[in-house]
Write an enzyme that holds these catalytic residues in place. Structure first.
Site, mmCIF file in Angstrom:
data_model
loop_
_atom_site.group_PDB
_atom_site.id
_atom_site.type_symbol
_atom_site.label_atom_id
_atom_site.label_comp_id
_atom_site.label_asym_id
_atom_site.label_seq_id
_atom_site.Cartn_x
_atom_site.Cartn_y
_atom_site.Cartn_z
ATOM 1 N N HIS A 81 -2.794 -1.378 5.349
ATOM 2 C CA HIS A 81 -2.587 -0.935 6.727
ATOM 3 C C HIS A 81 -3.503 -1.692 7.692
ATOM 4 C CE1 HIS A 81 0.245 2.323 5.919
ATOM 5 N NE2 HIS A 81 -0.456 2.577 4.822
ATOM 6 N N CYS A 123 -0.029 7.833 2.858
ATOM 7 C CA CYS A 123 0.605 6.792 3.676
ATOM 8 C C CYS A 123 1.846 7.332 4.351
ATOM 9 C CB CYS A 123 1.034 5.613 2.805
ATOM 10 S SG CYS A 123 -0.320 4.543 2.343
ATOM 11 N N CYS A 125 -4.696 5.317 4.025
ATOM 12 C CA CYS A 125 -4.732 5.448 2.573
ATOM 13 C C CYS A 125 -5.862 4.666 1.930
ATOM 14 C CB CYS A 125 -3.414 4.995 1.967
ATOM 15 S SG CYS A 125 -3.397 5.319 0.205
ATOM 16 N N CYS A 181 2.895 7.368 -2.611
ATOM 17 C CA CYS A 181 1.634 7.441 -1.888
ATOM 18 C C CYS A 181 1.854 8.291 -0.661
ATOM 19 C CB CYS A 181 1.151 6.066 -1.493
ATOM 20 S SG CYS A 181 -0.450 6.219 -0.728
ATOM 21 N N GLU A 201 -1.028 9.331 -5.206
ATOM 22 C CA GLU A 201 -1.926 9.525 -4.084
ATOM 23 C C GLU A 201 -1.310 10.601 -3.211
ATOM 24 O OE1 GLU A 201 -4.299 9.983 -1.096
ATOM 25 O OE2 GLU A 201 -2.178 9.630 -0.766
ATOM 26 N N CYS A 203 -3.935 2.529 -1.088
ATOM 27 C CA CYS A 203 -3.330 1.340 -0.460
ATOM 28 C C CYS A 203 -4.307 0.789 0.561
ATOM 29 C CB CYS A 203 -2.042 1.683 0.246
ATOM 30 S SG CYS A 203 -0.995 2.765 -0.694
ATOM 31 N N ARG A 262 3.395 -0.821 -2.660
ATOM 32 C CA ARG A 262 4.476 0.155 -2.801
ATOM 33 C C ARG A 262 5.716 -0.189 -1.998
ATOM 34 N NH1 ARG A 262 -0.216 1.963 -3.757
ATOM 35 N NH2 ARG A 262 -0.570 3.447 -5.441
ATOM 36 N N SER A 285 6.266 4.725 1.265
ATOM 37 C CA SER A 285 6.566 6.007 0.628
ATOM 38 C C SER A 285 7.352 6.927 1.552
ATOM 39 C CB SER A 285 5.291 6.689 0.121
ATOM 40 O OG SER A 285 4.719 5.892 -0.900
#
Lengths: 578, 369
Positions: A67, A560, A60, A557, A13, A63, A490, A513
């Site tokens: 969040h 993120c 994201c 990602c 991503e 993901c 992640r 990330s």
């Protein structure tokens, strides 16, 4: 000595650039650079804290949901809100299905092509493929005819010259080791997983209205009304659908994903000694199994909280979020009091200060600036930490009192025995990829129990989904601050919020990330991606397949990872292009 | 080039898609496009003859939410293949190639298929400070989208970020972000906003082009009318409760459990144009109002600034709770929305200091039934 750049680093991503120095057939140094930045945390300032989760969820789309969860938890922590059991379990079920879905997509659609040579599968014998498939799983689609059909489709695809997304891959690279039959099996499951994921993520549609970007979270609980006899609610019909989809998810994980993972890994055992990285692991823990504050009561968790240092599984260190800090020494930001020191998120500042080369550029060092990324460099007690499924599985494996310990230990030991390697093999590129599979298996199993728990609770007459006591902002304290922690697929994710006068005064995210993909810190210590790349063999610097393997094992990602905040409301200053 | 030979019918046959599945798909597309069922054969005929168009999917200031949406295409085999048969030559999230080999695939399409390919754009374009806030392969998004988008047959902007700037453009717009239409001129641009877009609408837009050899009719914001032609409020399954004055007052209350109207919980359905209530998401499984949460207005330009706070009920709506006034109400709202959006370009500018949350709830209480 050659310096290479991979940009865009695809099948992740977001926007990631890796530069690596290659000498004597090995990576001798590496730089990880995020090349996109939006400024979402700055956009949050002054907004209604109850809205924050809708904004942060858009950090994201891969993901998605994570969040949102971290955000509502941060605001609930600030307001001292306990959410009802139904909401706790609904959030667990949404998060569990996110893990299963995300990990399977990562394995087949983002990571597999690092190990699987599509072109080689054209020369496979379908009968031998069926035999191989039957030897590792009793999945119903293991017939020679089925593989023959898949192969015929692929042949038509390749011969038509229309390679589409498969064009220009590193096909035929010497680092591909699978026999044609294993390649064909994996390609067949690549296509099956594409169908499967679309179906099972309907769990999110039922519980969260849609995927990606769910829309049933609310500060204080969930907006999904529950009534077994209702027509427009989570009712018996919806429950049956979710049950069926979770069963389908577990079945695929047990019969396809895990057997494929083991089969493919058995041809790449040398990767259990490549990509080790720093060997420090951080997990915030997650999946509360009862009512309480998930930020401050880790005892409620299914997945435990903890830290492992220097690959030493004998000691699990506690987590204290005040020890989290971020450096910008090598990031395109600046700190008011100089950049040698790291700042805790509560004191954090973000002033962008682009000092990179003026686009278009070939290499980042054209600008002679020490800065090279839109990511900050997070550290825990000044130590770089790896986060993600491997960190979680190691902490669980080494925590006998943890709720998930027995399940994790059983599965990790099975995987290690199957591959004929010891626990030290976990600290590697292959270990990361295997840990992700183990975790999917553990979570797909336990999700069934949480669903049962949820339905039993409803059966007992509890239809509560929301704690309404603080919905009205007039009931809030004049000032409050909170932290919301979760484990995204992640890795460890934290949101920090400050509320003043019913508005967001400051908002910060420290994201998985960013932990893994951040640049060097004030003392020049590499970030986890960078460290893991050192020593990686490179057969052909023009086709750095091996770098993709290790980077993808982290499941990057970047949307993120690259974010911004400025909780003190400082103005963004203009960017200097050198 | 392979794209110019062969056709969809052969391609589908090669991929093992049955004629029956294909016709089912065409019927579903006809419904999405609001065409009478008898159009299904025409859709089928057009698709079978259509030349295969190359597509490049470009990601800039994005979250990959629309890419994930693409993977959720609700007519699994065929919808996916329609896109595949359109030859998806570049898509960073799922393509095998990386680095300069990836860029080579893109450049080949741009140079050899100039004016013939479709550029799908996801994410906004930052323009501040020379565009340094998003670079790929050392080039800025601004530079890339002007070249690649500028040489395309058409651009489809998927999601609200690509269409109108979306979240990165929300006040105070730290990176000078905007939609594709603000930086690429001279190429037809179709906007499919939504956060994310509904993939059914993307497929239908492409099918419309292949069937009728024109792009679908659009509204003043460049959105196809077949997907954005009516208000969510007018197609909402809970509309009768609005007209009857039956509202959810608290999350999980009796009204919520009875599926009553979410207007008082801040639903933006009365100001939002999108076909969510009809098409829904994830194979028609659900949509926000269906799952108990209000609409956030995500298909409207600048919704992050104009529709927030999300839980504040829409202001200045007199609720008398009877059908006779509902029609007048509808007319009133449309006028308000049009007015609001006519000025949306300046909203970010004037919103440099975000206003404190005001008290429409209290002000409106007396007007509510």
């Amino acid at each position: 000595m050659t310096k290479i750049a991979i940009d865009p680093l695809t099948r992740i991503e977001g926007h990631l650039r890796i530069e690596a120095q290659v000498e004597g057939g090995k990576v001798t140094d590496a730089w990880s650079s995020a090349t996109m930045w939006r400024g979402i945390e700055l956009i949050l300032k002054g907004r209604d804290p109850r809205d924050a989760w809708l904004f942060t969820q858009r950090i994201c789309g891969v993901c998605t949901t994570v969040h949102a969860l971290a955000s509502v938890r941060a605001v609930e922590n600030a307001l001292g809100l306990e959410v009802p059991l139904n909401a706790v379990l609904l959030r667990n079920l949404i998060q569990a299905s996110q893990y299963i879905h995300d990990h399977v997509i990562h394995f087949y659609h983002l990571h597999a092509l690092d190990w699987v040579d599509i072109v080689s599968s054209l020369s496979a014998d379908p009968v031998a493929t069926a035999k191989l498939a039957s030897s590792i799983s009793d999945w119903p689609k293991n017939s020679a005819d089925y593989f023959r059909q898949i192969q015929a489709k692929l042949k038509a695809f390749v011969e038509g010259g229309q390679l589409g997304i498969f064009a220009n891959g590193y096909w035929g690279h010497p680092a591909y080791k699978l026999p044609p039959e294993a390649n064909l099996l994996a390609v067949a499951h690549y296509l099956e997983a594409l169908e499967w994921q679309r179906d099972i993520i309907r769990i999110h549609a039922v519980l969260g209205s849609k995927n990606p970007h769910l829309q049933t979270y609310v500060v204080g609980g969930m907006a999904l009304a529950i009534d077994p006899n209702g027509q427009s609610t989570f009712n018996a019909e919806r429950a049956a659908l979710v049950q069926q989809l979770f069963a389908k998810a577990l079945n695929f994980v047990e019969k396809v994903y895990i057997p494929d993972l083991l089969a493919i890994a058995s041809f790449y055992k040398e990767w259990a000694a490549i990509g080790q990285g720093h060997g420090n692991f951080l997990a915030y823990g997650d999946f509360p199994v009862g009512v309480g504050d998930p930020s401050s009561e880790p005892d409620l968790f299914f997945q435990p909280r903890g830290i492992i240092l220097n690959r030493d599984l004998s000691t699990i260190h506690p987590v204290d979020h005040t020890k989290v800090t971020e450096y910008v020494t090598h990031s395109w930001f600046e700190y008011a009091k100089g950049e040698a020191e790291a700042l805790h998120p509560w004191q954090g500042e973000t002033k962008p200060n682009y000092t990179g080369p003026k686009p278009p550029y070939k290499m980042l060092d054209e600008s002679n600036s020490p800065k090279y990324s839109w990511l900050k460099a997070p550290r825990y007690d000044n130590v770089p930490m790896e986060v993600g499924p491997l960190a979680r599985m190691l902490v669980a494996y080494a925590s006998p009192q943890a709720r998930n310990h027995a399940s994790v230990k059983d599965k990790v030991d099975k995987v290690l025995a199957n591959l004929g390697v010891g626990p030290e093999a976990l600290f590697s590129t292959l270990g990361r990829t295997a840990a992700r599979g183990v975790e999917t298996w553990v979570v797909a199993e336990v999700a069934q129990q949480w669903l049962t728990h949820f339905l039993e609770n409803i059966k007992g007459g509890d239809l509560r989904i929301h704690n309404n006591t603080k919905w009205d902002p007039r009931k809030w304290p004049k000032q409050a601050q909170g932290v919301g922690m979760t484990e995204a697929p992640r890795g460890a994710l934290g949101h920090w919020v400050q509320v003043k006068g019913e508005q967001i005064e400051g908002y910060q995210c420290v994201v998985p990330s960013t932990w893994n993909g951040g640049p060097r810190d004030g003392s020049g210590k590499r970030g986890p991606y960078e460290e893991a790349l050192v020593g990686t063999p490179i057969a052909d610097p023009e086709k750095p397949l091996e770098i993709l393997r290790t980077i993808h094992s982290f499941d990057p990602c970047m949307a993120c990872a690259a974010h911004l905040l400025d909780h003190e409301g400082k103005e963004i200053i203009s960017v200097k292009v050198q | 080039m392979p794209f110019e030979t062969g056709n969809l019918k052969e391609a589908l046959a090669q991929r093992g898609v049955s004629r029956r599945d294909f016709l089912k798909f065409c019927s579903a597309m006809a419904v999405t496009l609001a065409l009478p069922p008898q159009f299904a054969p025409r859709v089928a005929q057009a698709l079978e003859k259509a030349p295969r168009l190359p597509v490049v999917w470009l990601e800039y200031q994005d979250c990959a939410g629309n890419t994930e949406g693409l993977l959720r295409a609700s007519k699994p085999t065929v919808a996916e293949l329609v896109l595949d048969v359109l030859s998806l030559n570049y898509h960073e999230t799922i393509m095998a190639a990386a680095g300069h080999q990836a860029e080579a695939a893109l450049q080949e399409t741009v140079t050899k298929q100039k004016g013939k390919y479709i550029a799908v754009v996801e994410g906004s374009i930052p323009t501040k400070d020379g565009g340094v806030y998003c670079t790929i392969g050392g080039r800025t998004a601004l530079d890339l989208v002007q070249e690649i988008g500028g040489n395309a047959a058409a651009i489809i902007a998927v999601g609200t970020c690509a269409a109108y700037g979306g979240l990165p453009m929300a006040s105070p717009n730290p990176t000078g972000a905007g939609g594709v239409g603000t930086v690429v001129k001279g190429v037809p641009i179709l906007n499919l906003p939504g956060c994310p877009m509904n993939v059914q609408n993307l497929t239908a837009t492409i099918v419309h082009y292949l069937t009728f050899e024109t792009w679908p009719a659009t509204d003043q914001f460049g959105r196809p009318l077949f997907a954005y032609g009516s208000r969510i409020h007018d197609d909402c399954e809970r509309r009768a409760h609005f007209d009857a004055g039956q509202f959810v007052e608290e999350w999980g209350d009796e009204g919520h459990r009875k599926g009553w109207c979410l207007y008082k919980m801040g639903c933006k359905g009365p100001e939002t144009f999108h076909n969510c209530p009809i098409v829904r998401y994830n194979e028609g499984t659900s949509w926000p109002v269906g799952a108990g949460h209000g609409c956030a207005g995500c298909s409207e330009p600048s919704f992050w600034d104009t529709m927030t706070p999300f839980y504040r009920r829409l202001p200045k709506i007199d609720l008398l709770g009877v059908e006779a006034t509902a029609e007048q109400l509808g007319v009133g709202i449309v006028a308000t929305v049009t007015g609001a959006f006519a000025t949306h370009g300046v909203i970010s500018a004037i919103r440099s200091k975000i206003q404190p949350i005001d008290r429409h709830e209290a002000d409106l209480e007396e007007h509510l039934p």
